[in-house]
Scaffold this motif. Sequence first.
Motif, PDB file in Angstrom:
ATOM      1  N   ASP A   1       0.809  -1.220   0.000  1.00 15.25           N
ATOM      2  CA  ASP A   1       0.000   0.000   0.000  1.00 15.25           C
ATOM      3  C   ASP A   1       0.842   1.270   0.000  1.00 15.25           C
ATOM      4  O   ASP A   1       0.331   2.365   0.242  1.00 15.25           O
ATOM      5  CB  ASP A   1      -0.946  -0.008   1.204  1.00 15.25           C
ATOM      6  N   LYS A   2       2.140   1.090  -0.273  1.00 17.90           N
ATOM      7  CA  LYS A   2       3.007   2.271  -0.325  1.00 17.90           C
ATOM      8  C   LYS A   2       2.762   3.053  -1.622  1.00 17.90           C
ATOM      9  O   LYS A   2       2.309   2.510  -2.610  1.00 17.90           O
ATOM     10  CB  LYS A   2       4.484   1.834  -0.276  1.00 17.90           C
ATOM     11  N   SER A   3       3.111   4.341  -1.596  1.00 17.14           N
ATOM     12  CA  SER A   3       2.979   5.154  -2.809  1.00 17.14           C
ATOM     13  C   SER A   3       4.062   4.779  -3.824  1.00 17.14           C
ATOM     14  O   SER A   3       3.802   4.682  -5.023  1.00 17.14           O
ATOM     15  CB  SER A   3       3.128   6.636  -2.475  1.00 17.14           C
ATOM     16  N   PHE A   4       5.287   4.600  -3.312  1.00 20.42           N
ATOM     17  CA  PHE A   4       6.408   4.223  -4.161  1.00 20.42           C
ATOM     18  C   PHE A   4       7.124   3.049  -3.503  1.00 20.42           C
ATOM     19  O   PHE A   4       6.853   2.732  -2.340  1.00 20.42           O
ATOM     20  CB  PHE A   4       7.354   5.428  -4.353  1.00 20.42           C
ATOM     21  N   PHE A   5       8.057   2.418  -4.211  1.00 20.11           N
ATOM     22  CA  PHE A   5       8.683   1.216  -3.643  1.00 20.11           C
ATOM     23  C   PHE A   5       9.451   1.517  -2.354  1.00 20.11           C
ATOM     24  O   PHE A   5       9.502   0.693  -1.453  1.00 20.11           O
ATOM     25  CB  PHE A   5       9.574   0.525  -4.682  1.00 20.11           C
TER      26      PHE A   5
ATOM     27  N   GLY B   1       8.616   3.873  -0.220  1.00 15.17           N
ATOM     28  CA  GLY B   1       7.732   4.501   0.766  1.00 15.17           C
ATOM     29  C   GLY B   1       7.014   5.684   0.136  1.00 15.17           C
ATOM     30  O   GLY B   1       6.334   5.544  -0.874  1.00 15.17           O
ATOM     31  N   ASN B   2       7.214   6.869   0.724  1.00 12.16           N
ATOM     32  CA  ASN B   2       6.502   8.049   0.217  1.00 12.16           C
ATOM     33  C   ASN B   2       7.241   8.785  -0.891  1.00 12.16           C
ATOM     34  O   ASN B   2       6.696   9.703  -1.490  1.00 12.16           O
ATOM     35  CB  ASN B   2       6.251   9.038   1.369  1.00 12.16           C
ATOM     36  N   VAL B   3       8.503   8.394  -1.110  1.00 11.16           N
ATOM     37  CA  VAL B   3       9.334   9.170  -2.024  1.00 11.16           C
ATOM     38  C   VAL B   3       9.749   8.327  -3.231  1.00 11.16           C
ATOM     39  O   VAL B   3      10.144   7.171  -3.096  1.00 11.16           O
ATOM     40  CB  VAL B   3      10.605   9.674  -1.287  1.00 11.16           C
ATOM     41  N   PHE B   4       9.653   8.911  -4.410  1.00 11.47           N
ATOM     42  CA  PHE B   4      10.094   8.312  -5.669  1.00 11.47           C
ATOM     43  C   PHE B   4      11.606   8.068  -5.602  1.00 11.47           C
ATOM     44  O   PHE B   4      12.356   8.958  -5.226  1.00 11.47           O
ATOM     45  CB  PHE B   4       9.745   9.307  -6.787  1.00 11.47           C
ATOM     46  N   GLY B   5      12.045   6.856  -5.945  1.00  7.82           N
ATOM     47  CA  GLY B   5      13.475   6.564  -5.797  1.00  7.82           C
ATOM     48  C   GLY B   5      13.983   5.478  -6.737  1.00  7.82           C
ATOM     49  O   GLY B   5      13.397   5.220  -7.796  1.00  7.82           O
ATOM     50  N   LEU B   6      15.068   4.840  -6.328  1.00  6.85           N
ATOM     51  CA  LEU B   6      15.801   3.914  -7.193  1.00  6.85           C
ATOM     52  C   LEU B   6      14.944   2.795  -7.792  1.00  6.85           C
ATOM     53  O   LEU B   6      15.020   2.519  -8.989  1.00  6.85           O
ATOM     54  CB  LEU B   6      16.977   3.291  -6.414  1.00  6.85           C
TER      55      LEU B   6
END
Lengths: 220, 220
Positions: A141-145, A147-152
Amino acid sequence: MAEEVILLDYWSSMFGMRTRIALEEKGVKYEYREEDLSNKSPLLLEMNPIHMKIPVLIHKGKPICESIIQVQYIDEVWPDANPILPSDPYQRAQARFWSDYIDKKTAGPCKALQRETGEKQETAKMEFMEVLKTLDSELGDKSFFGGNVFGLVDIAFIGFYSWFRTYEVVANFSIVAEFPKLIAWAERCLKRESVAKVLPDSDKVLKSVSDYRKNILGIN
Amino acid sequence: MAEEVILLDYWSSMFGMRTRIALEEKGVKYEYREEDLSNKSPLLLEMNPIHMKIPVLIHKGKPICESIIQVQYIDEVWPDANPILPSDPYQRAQARFWSDYIDKKTAGPCKALQRETGEKQETAKMEFMEVLKTLDSELGDKSFFGGNVFGLVDIAFIGFYSWFRTYEVVANFSIVAEFPKLIAWAERCLKRESVAKVLPDSDKVLKSVSDYRKNILGIN
């Protein structure tokens, strides 16, 4: 000139897309050079003599090869804007693990989905669905892998999204219906300017693969 | 207890050796737990549900999987003693590139050298010799892969040295005679306490592989 950044790449490469997205995230200006993969440039062969593959990032005249390594390099050289790797070592290890997972598990099935028919393509389909199931579960249920932040990991996987339609059509199955969470994640990624700018149109990818199957491989 | 470091591993794994060497380099005390690879522990399956493979590093109860990722994690968590990755981003990218090269290019041939006979083993032999040739050329006249300092690529490859004798005997070829520079490099690495402590005896590896070929695979 000394700060010059050049990217040797091919428009539909999901690996090249990673590097392009990372450069966009950091606001790095770069010269994009499209390679003819059936007739690679002398510069590509000189800069990546080991694998002879795109993408190759050239910074101040020196090559960096392998897309995930390029993304980490970009994050280290331009650390200020939009950090790509988390600062916490454990979270960094997790991001590296999932990027590595994507590289290890998609290479075989994605090549076969694109190039094969019949039983080989069926096997590839099942393997690819298994990867998607694992990634869907990791995303949760996270927004991005991360957590909340777009990343690797988002950067590592989002390029594949522009190929989903191609896989669906050439191998006759549905990804979109099976993995609504992954699709919602991809749409969240596409709201970022970097991703929207880099990802090619799905229909353009489909057309190029359909043409390749028909004209080069002689299959439909 | 909270700082507890546990390593799930198998004595002859060249991947596990990487993590053990990194922990020794940093002077990190850890509990080594030998896995029975034919009957993996519930802890291993719980901590690495994706690949179900050793080595698994468990730090403060949380798993880190994949040896090169573990080595980078160890370098980031214990940065002070004996840096493993260079501080310069370009040199870091190069170290990651060569570690990745070793992982990509050795997996197939090393498995086949150990388990196959005849033509499959011959192909593996040629592929492995090609890898050694490339690494020999990359090493050149440097003391270590990164230059004057022992680092990531040395850690990534030195464990294979303890398998050279096994490959030579089971596949009937000579590595030592062909690559004197690589052998001199391995001997330099072995002067480090970490490497000397971790690398198993070559004859012990050979005996275990010979027994495996004879008793499990039914070949000589």
